[in-house]
Design an enzyme around this catalytic site. Structure first.
Site, PDB file in Angstrom:
ATOM      1  N   ASP A 146       0.793  -1.236   0.000  1.00 52.06           N
ATOM      2  CA  ASP A 146       0.000   0.000   0.000  1.00 52.06           C
ATOM      3  C   ASP A 146       0.824   1.284   0.000  1.00 52.06           C
ATOM      4  O   ASP A 146       0.262   2.382  -0.059  1.00 52.06           O
ATOM      5  CB  ASP A 146      -0.955   0.015   1.198  1.00 52.06           C
ATOM      6  N   HIS A 161       6.592  -7.778  -0.931  1.00 51.62           N
ATOM      7  CA  HIS A 161       5.640  -8.221  -1.950  1.00 51.62           C
ATOM      8  C   HIS A 161       5.395  -7.177  -3.029  1.00 51.62           C
ATOM      9  O   HIS A 161       4.413  -7.271  -3.767  1.00 51.62           O
ATOM     10  CB  HIS A 161       4.317  -8.617  -1.288  1.00 51.62           C
ATOM     11  N   CYS A 169       5.353  -4.439 -16.997  1.00 51.07           N
ATOM     12  CA  CYS A 169       5.021  -5.166 -18.220  1.00 51.07           C
ATOM     13  C   CYS A 169       5.531  -6.593 -18.104  1.00 51.07           C
ATOM     14  O   CYS A 169       6.702  -6.825 -17.781  1.00 51.07           O
ATOM     15  CB  CYS A 169       5.635  -4.489 -19.448  1.00 51.07           C
ATOM     16  N   CYS A 172       8.351  -7.040 -21.398  1.00 54.23           N
ATOM     17  CA  CYS A 172       9.633  -6.327 -21.460  1.00 54.23           C
ATOM     18  C   CYS A 172      10.127  -5.854 -20.111  1.00 54.23           C
ATOM     19  O   CYS A 172      11.268  -5.395 -19.989  1.00 54.23           O
ATOM     20  CB  CYS A 172       9.554  -5.148 -22.431  1.00 54.23           C
ATOM     21  N   GLY A 260       1.611  -6.272  13.331  1.00 54.28           N
ATOM     22  CA  GLY A 260       0.420  -6.410  12.500  1.00 54.28           C
ATOM     23  C   GLY A 260       0.475  -7.526  11.491  1.00 54.28           C
ATOM     24  O   GLY A 260      -0.001  -7.365  10.370  1.00 54.28           O
ATOM     25  N   CYS A 304      -1.812  -1.284  16.820  1.00 50.37           N
ATOM     26  CA  CYS A 304      -0.461  -0.807  16.501  1.00 50.37           C
ATOM     27  C   CYS A 304      -0.357   0.702  16.688  1.00 50.37           C
ATOM     28  O   CYS A 304       0.618   1.212  17.251  1.00 50.37           O
ATOM     29  CB  CYS A 304      -0.095  -1.175  15.057  1.00 50.37           C
TER      30      CYS A 304
END
Length: 314
Positions: A146, A161, A169, A172, A260, A304
């Site tokens: 995010d 991630h 793409c 390419c 978290g 948190c």
């Protein structure tokens, strides 16, 4: 608690209009945050001591740090995606093999993007950024896509991630900003509109097959290949070079803090195993059980954004 989250996206005289409606027993910032017990003063003292003793702290964050910014997670009891709906996140192999699946994904993501991209860091993100600035945080590893840590100013950061704010793409490898792709979507779909119910953790929404059938998806500007968000979908693997880099940062650390995350996904859990093997003390801040509770010297079930700002990093 009743949850309702509606989103509409339509074109009006060349201007795209996003309407968001939500109803919940709490404010929007708490919409996807599971309940937790009140802060335990003794636990807070233990946590302060854990942070004070560390000179090279490594932090691993997961979706639970961003729920207080209004982004849902997958696994939280009653409020996570898996608890609210039978829908499951897209699989990497399905996205790669099927143009219709890519069309459906991008239509949903197009509708959800204005809301997803507007989310702001909460107090927990800002606290970790401050810890970095003051020299307490050696490295930050996030499983989230995010960009909220980046928005909060974190620089010693690995996005394990990837990040939804970049597009890749598949042919390419060219990278482009996600905002630029949104403009291309708007040009190709000047009269398209959709009504959606339900927000997913990674920025898309739920649409019917009929709604997405006429949605046009642009190709890569460089080579004409298919586009994919620069994230690791379920069923894909993290770049081995990135994994090795994080393993080395863990080995340099003298303490590891999980914030978290239930650590159910191996891509993050493996770094906890490395810390255990190196006898690095582990603390976990997460509402609900995690895969590594038995490895932690300290476990806290708190929000948190409520706990982290209370800690003096010096």
């Amino acid at each position: 608690m009743r949850l309702s989250y509606g989103l509409s996206f339509r074109s009006t005289k060349g201007r795209w209009i996003t309407n968001l409606s939500q109803q919940c027993g709490r404010g929007s910032s708490g919409l996807f945050v599971p309940p937790s017990p009140p802060l335990n003063p003794e636990k807070v003292k233990e946590f302060q001591r854990f942070i004070t003793l560390s000179k090279k702290l490594l932090v691993v964050t997961g979706a639970g740090i961003s729920t207080e910014s209004g982004i849902p997670d997958y696994r939280s009891e009653k409020v996570g995606l898996y608890a609210r709906t039978s829908r499951r996140p897209i699989q990497h192999s399905d996205f790669i093999r099927s143009a219709p699946i890519r069309q459906r994904y991008w239509a949903r993501n197009f509708v959800g993007w204005p809301q997803f991209s507007s989310h702001l860091p909460n107090a927990a993100h800002w606290a970790l950024s401050t810890w970095e600035r003051l020299g307490k945080l050696h490295w930050l590893v996030t499983q989230n896509v995010d960009a909220l840590h980046t928005k909060a100013g974190s620089r010693r950061l690995t996005e394990l991630h990837g990040c939804m704010h970049r597009v890749l793409c598949l042919d390419c490898g060219a990278q482009t900003p996600r905002g630029a792709l949104q403009e291309r979507f708007q040009v190709l779909n000047p009269t398209w509109g959709a009504e959606a119910q339900g927000l997913a953790p990674d920025g898309d929404v739920f649409l019917s097959d009929e709604q997405v059938r006429s949605f046009q998806v642009p190709p890569c500007l460089r080579c004409g290949g298919p586009l994919k968000p620069d994230v690791v979908f379920f069923g894909d693997t993290v770049d081995p070079a990135k994994v090795d880099f994080v393993h080395n940062r863990v080995k340099e650390a003298d303490a590891l803090l999980v914030v978290g995350s239930s650590l159910q996904v191996y891509s993050g859990y493996r770094f906890i195993l490395t810390a255990r093997d190196k006898k690095i003390p582990i603390a976990i801040l997460n509402i609900g059980p995690t895969r590594s509770d038995h490895l932690a010297c300290l476990k806290l079930n708190s929000h948190c954004g409520e706990l982290l700002p209370l800690i003096d990093p010096r």
